[in-house]
Design an enzyme around this catalytic site. Structure first.
Site, PDB file in Angstrom:
ATOM      1  N   CYS A  69       0.718  -1.088  -0.284  1.00 11.27           N
ATOM      2  CA  CYS A  69       0.080  -0.230   0.004  1.00 11.27           C
ATOM      3  C   CYS A  69       0.981   0.674   0.528  1.00 11.27           C
ATOM      4  O   CYS A  69       1.477   1.522   1.042  1.00 11.27           O
ATOM      5  CB  CYS A  69      -0.901  -0.009   1.151  1.00 11.27           C
ATOM      6  N   CYS A 180      -0.896   4.046  -6.282  1.00 12.98           N
ATOM      7  CA  CYS A 180      -1.426   3.043  -5.137  1.00 12.98           C
ATOM      8  C   CYS A 180      -1.523   1.648  -6.250  1.00 12.98           C
ATOM      9  O   CYS A 180      -2.025   1.827  -7.203  1.00 12.98           O
ATOM     10  CB  CYS A 180      -3.224   3.797  -5.008  1.00 12.98           C
TER      11      CYS A 180
HETATM   12  N1  DGL Z   1      -3.756   0.801  -2.454  1.00 18.17           N
HETATM   13  C1  DGL Z   1      -3.493   2.019  -0.586  1.00 18.17           C
HETATM   14  C2  DGL Z   1      -2.450   2.188  -1.585  1.00 18.17           C
HETATM   15  O1  DGL Z   1      -1.625   1.926  -2.544  1.00 18.17           O
HETATM   16  C3  DGL Z   1      -4.468   2.872  -0.909  1.00 18.17           C
HETATM   17  C4  DGL Z   1      -6.511   2.295  -0.473  1.00 18.17           C
HETATM   18  C5  DGL Z   1      -7.211   3.066   0.229  1.00 18.17           C
HETATM   19  O2  DGL Z   1      -7.065   4.493  -0.085  1.00 18.17           O
HETATM   20  O3  DGL Z   1      -7.137   2.308   1.186  1.00 18.17           O
HETATM   21  O4  DGL Z   1      -2.134   3.520  -1.383  1.00 18.17           O
END
Ligand code: DGL
Length: 227
Positions: A69, A180
């Protein structure tokens, strides 16, 4: 065992890549859906969620932990050193590749990640001639969580991606970072709208960075844990 975490389905692309690179590894994936999205959180709350994810994976036996993430990766430097051992954030390995590849880079990311300017800081610390434009695309997180995938977009997702592609094209970047991990689920859709831009995916780059480390406690088994 290797632990991976994200707020939801985003990190699954890192999970698949890691399973492909290390087919015999024991991998546990944690999706903190109860507290999603991470990209709209305040700093203190985000730090405590990330620390908790790390602690839970450790309690379940993880020796190495991939922070799949980007939003969570922006706060890893605020985690106490003794808790951060064996924790691999995904922005730095991506910044290294981006800085070596291009001087005109765009990043699409959550609100938190864009506000932190972490991609820009890390890329420019490696190549100060690079221009980096970060674009907030947090709505794509909920579109992906509610089912948007390559070849499977509803009208709202189509329109959102059309507008996003236009903003990206305007930056003049030749390289686009999917800052993201959720966004990699619609990479084909964005690439078809931006055929001349080359793309970088922190989810896959992070998985490759972890796979290149010497690993302990390898065994068989894959598990997905979600709440
Ligand atoms: N998948 C997460 C990232 O790479 C973010 C998703 C969220 O906002 O929860 O930032």
């Amino acid at each position: 065992m290797i632990g991976i975490f994200d707020s939801g389905v985003g990190g699954l692309t890192a999970y698949s890549e890691l399973a492909r690179l290390l087919p015999r590894a024991d991998i546990l994936y944690l999706a903190d859906r109860k507290n999603a999205p991470y990209g709209t959180k305040e700093k203190d709350e985000l730090i405590s969620l990330v620390r908790r994810d790390i602690q839970r994976l450790r309690a379940l036996g993880a020796e190495k932990i991939l922070v799949a993430c980007c939003t969570a990766s922006t706060v890893c430097s605020f985690i106490p050193r003794e808790e951060a051992t064996g924790v691999i954030p995904i922005i730095l390995p991506t910044a290294r590749i981006a800085a070596a590849r291009s001087e005109k880079i765009a990043v699409i990311a959550t609100k938190y990640t864009v506000n932190s300017q972490e991609f820009t800081k890390q890329i420019r610390s490696l190549n100060e001639r690079a221009t980096v434009t970060e674009i907030e695309a947090g709505r794509l997180v909920s579109l992906v969580e509610s089912g948007a995938r390559d070849g499977r977009l509803d009208r709202a997702a189509e329109e959102y991606l059309d507008a996003l592609a236009e903003k990206i094209a305007k930056t003049g970047a030749d390289t686009l970072i999917f800052g993201c991990t959720h966004f990699t689920h619609v990479e084909g859709e964005l690439k078809s709208r931006l055929p001349h831009i080359s793309t970088l995916h922190p989810s896959r780059i992070g998985a490759a960075a972890l796979a290149s480390l010497p690993l302990v406690g390898m065994g068989r088994g894959k598990r997905i844990y979600t709440e």
